[in-house]
Design a protein around this motif. Sequence first.
Motif, short mmCIF file in Angstrom:
data_model
loop_
_atom_site.label_atom_id
_atom_site.label_comp_id
_atom_site.label_asym_id
_atom_site.label_seq_id
_atom_site.Cartn_x
_atom_site.Cartn_y
_atom_site.Cartn_z
N THR A 130 17.73 -29.77 -14.58
CA THR A 130 17.35 -29.46 -15.90
C THR A 130 18.47 -29.16 -16.75
OG1 THR A 130 15.33 -28.43 -14.79
CG2 THR A 130 15.79 -28.07 -17.32
N PHE A 131 19.35 -28.58 -16.24
CA PHE A 131 20.71 -28.33 -17.15
C PHE A 131 21.28 -29.71 -17.59
CE2 PHE A 131 25.07 -27.47 -17.95
CZ PHE A 131 24.99 -26.55 -19.23
N GLN A 132 21.43 -30.34 -16.42
CA GLN A 132 22.21 -31.64 -16.67
C GLN A 132 21.79 -32.41 -17.66
OE1 GLN A 132 25.19 -31.79 -15.49
NE2 GLN A 132 25.22 -30.07 -14.30
N GLN A 137 21.17 -34.67 -23.65
CA GLN A 137 20.39 -35.09 -24.43
C GLN A 137 20.60 -34.53 -25.89
OE1 GLN A 137 18.31 -37.61 -23.97
NE2 GLN A 137 19.23 -37.29 -21.86
N LEU A 138 21.41 -33.80 -26.04
CA LEU A 138 21.98 -33.00 -27.14
C LEU A 138 22.31 -34.19 -28.22
CD1 LEU A 138 23.96 -29.95 -25.94
CD2 LEU A 138 21.79 -29.75 -27.08
N GLN A 139 21.92 -34.06 -29.39
CA GLN A 139 22.33 -35.09 -30.27
C GLN A 139 22.17 -34.70 -31.73
OE1 GLN A 139 20.28 -39.28 -30.19
NE2 GLN A 139 19.57 -38.37 -28.11
N ALA A 140 22.60 -33.29 -31.93
CA ALA A 140 22.74 -32.60 -33.27
C ALA A 140 21.39 -32.37 -33.99
CB ALA A 140 23.72 -33.30 -34.15
N ASN A 141 20.36 -32.20 -32.85
CA ASN A 141 19.13 -31.87 -33.49
C ASN A 141 18.85 -30.73 -34.40
OD1 ASN A 141 19.13 -33.53 -30.74
ND2 ASN A 141 16.84 -33.30 -30.68
N LYS A 351 30.82 -27.22 -21.47
CA LYS A 351 30.17 -26.06 -22.38
C LYS A 351 30.72 -26.89 -23.77
CE LYS A 351 31.53 -21.81 -22.45
NZ LYS A 351 32.11 -21.73 -23.96
N SER A 352 32.38 -27.15 -23.94
CA SER A 352 32.66 -27.64 -24.99
C SER A 352 32.17 -28.79 -25.62
CB SER A 352 34.41 -27.77 -24.93
OG SER A 352 34.88 -26.35 -24.63
N ASP A 353 31.76 -29.89 -24.56
CA ASP A 353 31.24 -31.00 -24.81
C ASP A 353 29.94 -30.72 -25.35
OD1 ASP A 353 31.09 -34.16 -24.48
OD2 ASP A 353 29.39 -33.25 -23.55
N CYS A 354 29.17 -29.85 -25.05
CA CYS A 354 27.87 -29.59 -25.32
C CYS A 354 27.87 -29.06 -26.83
CB CYS A 354 27.24 -28.34 -24.51
SG CYS A 354 26.69 -29.21 -22.89
N GLU A 355 28.88 -27.96 -27.02
CA GLU A 355 28.90 -27.52 -28.42
C GLU A 355 29.46 -28.53 -29.45
OE1 GLU A 355 30.64 -23.11 -26.64
OE2 GLU A 355 32.20 -24.59 -27.47
N MET A 356 29.99 -29.53 -29.09
CA MET A 356 30.38 -30.44 -30.14
C MET A 356 29.06 -31.23 -30.46
SD MET A 356 33.63 -30.04 -31.01
CE MET A 356 33.65 -31.36 -32.04
N ASN A 420 20.57 -25.24 -24.84
CA ASN A 420 20.10 -26.63 -24.81
C ASN A 420 18.61 -26.54 -24.47
OD1 ASN A 420 22.69 -27.08 -24.48
ND2 ASN A 420 22.87 -27.74 -22.33
N ARG A 421 17.84 -25.51 -23.81
CA ARG A 421 16.72 -25.32 -23.72
C ARG A 421 15.59 -25.36 -24.86
NH1 ARG A 421 15.20 -22.64 -18.60
NH2 ARG A 421 16.01 -24.81 -17.92
N VAL A 422 16.34 -24.39 -25.89
CA VAL A 422 15.60 -24.41 -27.30
C VAL A 422 15.56 -25.67 -27.76
CG1 VAL A 422 16.02 -23.31 -29.56
CG2 VAL A 422 16.02 -22.02 -27.51
N THR A 423 16.67 -26.49 -27.97
CA THR A 423 17.03 -27.74 -28.42
C THR A 423 16.10 -28.60 -27.56
OG1 THR A 423 19.22 -27.31 -28.87
CG2 THR A 423 18.53 -29.77 -29.00
N ALA A 424 15.87 -28.83 -26.49
CA ALA A 424 14.91 -29.81 -25.87
C ALA A 424 13.69 -29.44 -25.93
CB ALA A 424 15.32 -29.72 -24.25
#
Length: 614
Positions: A130-132, A137-141, A351-356, A420-424
Amino acid sequence: MPLMGIALQQRDPESVSPAPRILVGGRWRPVSYVTKCDNRRPACGTCSSLEFQCVYQDTSTDFSSFDPASLAILDRVNYAIRLIEQHPVDPPASDSPRTRHPQQLLEKNAGADLALTTSPKETTLNAEYTFQLEAQQLQANCASSRVLRWPSLRDICDPREVDRLFFNRAEARESVDRLATSTSRGIREEDVPSLIENFLENVHTKNPILDPHELRGLCRRIGEDGFQWDGPSCLILIACALGTISRRFSPEAPGLQDASRLDTHDRATSESYYTAARKRIGLLDPSIIAIQCSFLIGVYEMYSIRPLRAWHSFNRACTYFLTYLHSSSLGQPVEQSSETVKSRLYWSCLKSDCEMREEIALPPTELAKVEYSDAFPSPPGSCLKSDGQSHAEPLMALDPISERSWYYYLSEIAGRRIVNRVTAALHPLNPEEWTSTSVHHLQRIAGELDAQIVQWLENLPPSFRPGDDGPPDGLSYFLHTRYLILREQIWRPFLYLAAHSSPEDPNLPIYTQNACICLDFIVKYVQNCFIKHRHHGSWFAARNLFTKGLLLLVAAKSRNITMPSNWMAIVDTCIAGLMYWEDEAPDLHAARLTLQHIYQSVNQALSSFGGAVG
């Protein structure tokens, strides 16, 4: 309380592959038959769904080499992660057919190439899967660029203007060129020991990807042999750059006339070390030290407000890590390092990739498809011998600074999972989807996620929780701002619904009640944002101020929401925060001008109705 349950599935032991699992098209390949467990008793969820016998290992022996501080850290964070990884319950049959369970929202947003089309048994997702999936899917939502596209703002300004300047390297370079006219102390070998200690105190505590003892050993080698054109010299140089530019945490808020200290003696000196490190990074083959150097160069670029360049450096670190793993799996000779160091690098890079990508819509790294590590990295010293046997002698407990650093680091990883969960679950790419969701279902999802965040905060050690015993230190401050940002994001959909609904909408009272919760956390965040402190997240903090200012103006413009009495002062603070850093980043300058333009437009509209809403 066991620290980790392992679901042992009935397979041929010789067929188990030690290689990392890679997510391709929604499936892990190659398949590892040891799956992380949800710790349900007497049989875990994975084994129950696959109709396997569930056998729990005796964890009392697995962690015999762990010191008490490490056990305390893992025990507390393991408890917290079990709380945050609980999925909300399925909606009742009476809910609207258009409502979606958070997991259904995740699968909907996953994209056709990652759609889960296998049988129910095969679609049983463990926490790591789930985390992966969420990380990809993070796209600056939740970013400011999405808020600028909301109906109430899209006609006031061009929503692409701010992010367009993020990619303008020429304008970003102008601020750096000013340093060329500054007097630099230059690279001096006699300064290295003190700069390394500054680095360990101010930077390493947030991302402990190095062994301090090894770093000090490399520092002594530089004193004896001078700088070479190799990995250790590159690592020392970038650590010195960070040791020069970083400072102890200082809780200061900017005024409208303040500006960042760009042309300082120390900045010019730090650039000298940074430039020397960059000249060496391209000479390094993929290795642990090359990954460390690339990652720390990215950290320096975040300190110096060059986010696009930082993203390239973080991406290079991820690519080096993947190459290292691939070479190792093929039996090629690679630099040997402990699993704990590799695990820390994995989590810091990811984590840094997700933050960006949470702030700017950038392509994900391939590292987001690799399930390499455990749920959390292990603290230093908590490792096994090379033969797999635990140390016979007891390990020394972590010193207070390292222990506090690890509480922070593990809590940040747990917090990243919640983000990530909140965004998804709550932030689709098209916010108009909120209008087609049952308000009661949306409220229940928000309430459950909000409870998880509160539990995350309550499971931090008392010294990390906000209190009235003076100004916070850096680590507790960063965790508290994470908490405020998350809670605002959870209730943001209701602010959108309240601002874009007609007064006759029967759900408007629910929307406005929850929108006020969102506004409350916006005010708390801005009032507690010490923007003048330069750190890894300074650019993120400024962009967050931009987003918070936009949300306040959306709420005020709608006239559906009762605004906080000090909302105009809060918007002024957001503008001051952007102004403080705008000389170093063209997108922040554009963000400040955009916020002021919208502010003026909203004030004019409110004046025509007899004054600002209060």
